[in-house]
Design an enzyme around this catalytic site. Structure first.
Site, PDB file in Angstrom:
ATOM      1  N   HIS A  13      21.393  10.722 -10.399  1.00  0.00           N
ATOM      2  CA  HIS A  13      21.950  11.055 -11.715  1.00  0.00           C
ATOM      3  C   HIS A  13      21.101  12.037 -12.511  1.00  0.00           C
ATOM      4  CE1 HIS A  13      19.121   8.000 -13.211  1.00  0.00           C
ATOM      5  NE2 HIS A  13      19.348   8.450 -14.430  1.00  0.00           N
ATOM      6  N   ASP A  14      19.805  12.087 -12.259  1.00  0.00           N
ATOM      7  CA  ASP A  14      18.931  12.992 -13.001  1.00  0.00           C
ATOM      8  C   ASP A  14      18.464  14.191 -12.179  1.00  0.00           C
ATOM      9  OD1 ASP A  14      18.950  11.867 -15.498  1.00  0.00           O
ATOM     10  OD2 ASP A  14      17.134  10.676 -15.221  1.00  0.00           O
TER      11      ASP A  14
ATOM     12  N   LYS B  21      17.679  17.645 -13.612  1.00  0.00           N
ATOM     13  CA  LYS B  21      16.457  17.922 -14.375  1.00  0.00           C
ATOM     14  C   LYS B  21      15.500  18.834 -13.610  1.00  0.00           C
ATOM     15  CE  LYS B  21      16.543  13.925 -17.436  1.00  0.00           C
ATOM     16  NZ  LYS B  21      15.886  12.664 -17.868  1.00  0.00           N
TER      17      LYS B  21
ATOM     18  N   HIS C  37      21.219  19.075 -17.844  1.00  0.00           N
ATOM     19  CA  HIS C  37      20.928  18.476 -16.540  1.00  0.00           C
ATOM     20  C   HIS C  37      22.124  17.763 -15.916  1.00  0.00           C
ATOM     21  CE1 HIS C  37      20.428  14.566 -18.633  1.00  0.00           C
ATOM     22  NE2 HIS C  37      20.596  14.027 -17.443  1.00  0.00           N
TER      23      HIS C  37
ATOM     24  N   HIS D  89      27.449  10.573 -16.832  1.00  0.00           N
ATOM     25  CA  HIS D  89      26.694   9.371 -17.215  1.00  0.00           C
ATOM     26  C   HIS D  89      26.134   9.448 -18.635  1.00  0.00           C
ATOM     27  CE1 HIS D  89      23.456  11.995 -15.656  1.00  0.00           C
ATOM     28  NE2 HIS D  89      22.638  11.301 -16.423  1.00  0.00           N
ATOM     29  N   HIS D  90      26.258  10.608 -19.291  1.00  0.00           N
ATOM     30  CA  HIS D  90      25.833  10.731 -20.686  1.00  0.00           C
ATOM     31  C   HIS D  90      27.020  10.896 -21.642  1.00  0.00           C
ATOM     32  CE1 HIS D  90      21.493  10.600 -20.528  1.00  0.00           C
ATOM     33  NE2 HIS D  90      21.476  11.453 -19.514  1.00  0.00           N
TER      34      HIS D  90
ATOM     35  N   ASP E 179      21.285   3.207 -17.397  1.00  0.00           N
ATOM     36  CA  ASP E 179      20.336   4.285 -17.702  1.00  0.00           C
ATOM     37  C   ASP E 179      19.679   4.063 -19.055  1.00  0.00           C
ATOM     38  OD1 ASP E 179      18.988   6.725 -17.400  1.00  0.00           O
ATOM     39  OD2 ASP E 179      20.609   7.860 -18.328  1.00  0.00           O
TER      40      ASP E 179
END
Length: 318
Positions: free
Chosen positions: A186-187, A190, A215, A239-240, A268
């Protein structure tokens, strides 16, 4: 490039020798086992690329070997060709139901055997290439988190918690796998965020925050070309997002946000709250629980996902 490894499993030594002679012209690495228990042990120690399997085996039957391999996370994609003297249609159907990829009846036709082996090894190679590509991305995530003491292990913890939530919500095994992989990645976007911003000990400026927010979409773009990660893409990109529509990158709202992304958002945030970061110390679990409880319907998270999270935290703290 190494030669493909084929394991022949048969309790009849003459059959093993016949199969070995038929495959001799090809550059295969041949291993053999004369009973089911030995076969499983050899597969555990050094997985083959393909198994040629007799059904009527001592100690552990070919049916049981087939079932175990196809149910095993690390062995389910090993092709299995069942070779047997059994003529009944029910025997063939049972083997196929247990996951056998092909079925040959003795006496074995050499051309048919070698053709089917080549075909199944080709499919196995394609899967291995996909698996390697996925592992490269997982390694990149690990390398990214290793640069920062504060985020090391974050993706693994998010994946574990997201899977616990999904399990409580009765997700299928395939959906759980997508959530696990998506949470681990998920990250990954970045990688495109400046290191000076990721590791900044103080408060970020508005411009820096906008840079970090890139990201999610970037992670989606990185993973999109890999067909095997297609089920994970909604989680990686969204997811954000927030239930009230004030999230990013697409300002999605309510149940238009895929459930797997809503689950990951909760997992998260909980991990981010309860672990140290360069700019603040992680809060106690009871404090995070209080925040999730008080803001359950604030518009940031899916209330149902929050309820499941809180139930998990409370049950594990007893």
């Amino acid at each position: 490039m190494r030669n493909s490894k084929i394991l022949i499993v048969d309790d009849n030594p003459s059959v093993i020798e016949l199969l070995k002679s038929q495959l001799k012209p090809y550059k295969y690495e041949i291993e053999t086992a004369t009973d089911g228990e030995k076969a499983l042990e050899q597969i555990r120690q050094s997985p083959p690329d393909l198994v040629v399997l007799d059904l009527m085996m001592p100690r552990i039957s070919g049916y049981e070997i087939c079932r175990r391999l196809k149910n095993g996370k690390d062995t389910r994609f090993i092709p299995i060709i069942v070779v047997t003297a059994l003529q009944e249609q029910s025997d063939k159907l049972r083997a196929i139901e247990l996951g056998a990829d092909d079925f040959l009846v003795k006496p074995i036709n050499k051309l048919e055997l070698t053709t089917r082996i080549k075909s199944l090894l080709r499919v196995k190679l394609l899967h291995d290439d996909l698996d390697t590509s996925e592992n490269i991305l997982f390694s990149l995530v690990g390398a990214l988190e290793a640069k920062d003491f504060y985020t090391k292990g974050h993706s693994e913890r998010v994946a574990e918690l997201a899977c616990k939530i999904a399990c409580r919500m009765k997700f299928s095994e395939r959906e759980m796998d997508a959530i696990r992989k998506g949470s681990l990645l998920h990250d990954i976007g970045k990688i495109g965020v400046k290191e000076s911003i990721l590791l900044k000990p103080g408060k970020l400026t508005e411009e820096e925050i906008s840079h970090v927010k890139m990201h999610a979409a970037l992670g989606y773009e990185i993973c999109q070309p890999l067909k095997s990660l297609e089920p994970c893409l909604p989680l990686i990109r969204w997811h954000h997002e927030r239930i009230d529509g004030n999230g990013y990158p697409d300002s999605m709202k309510g149940d238009k946000i895929p459930l797997m992304a809503r689950i990951a958002a909760v997992a998260d945030c909980f991990d981010a709250m309860t672990t140290d970061r360069p700019y603040r110390k992680g809060m106690e679990i009871k404090t995070a629980v209080r925040i999730f409880t008080n803001e359950r319907t604030s518009g940031q998270w899916d209330p149902e996902c929050v309820d499941v999270l809180l139930d998990i935290i409370r049950s594990e703290s007893k």
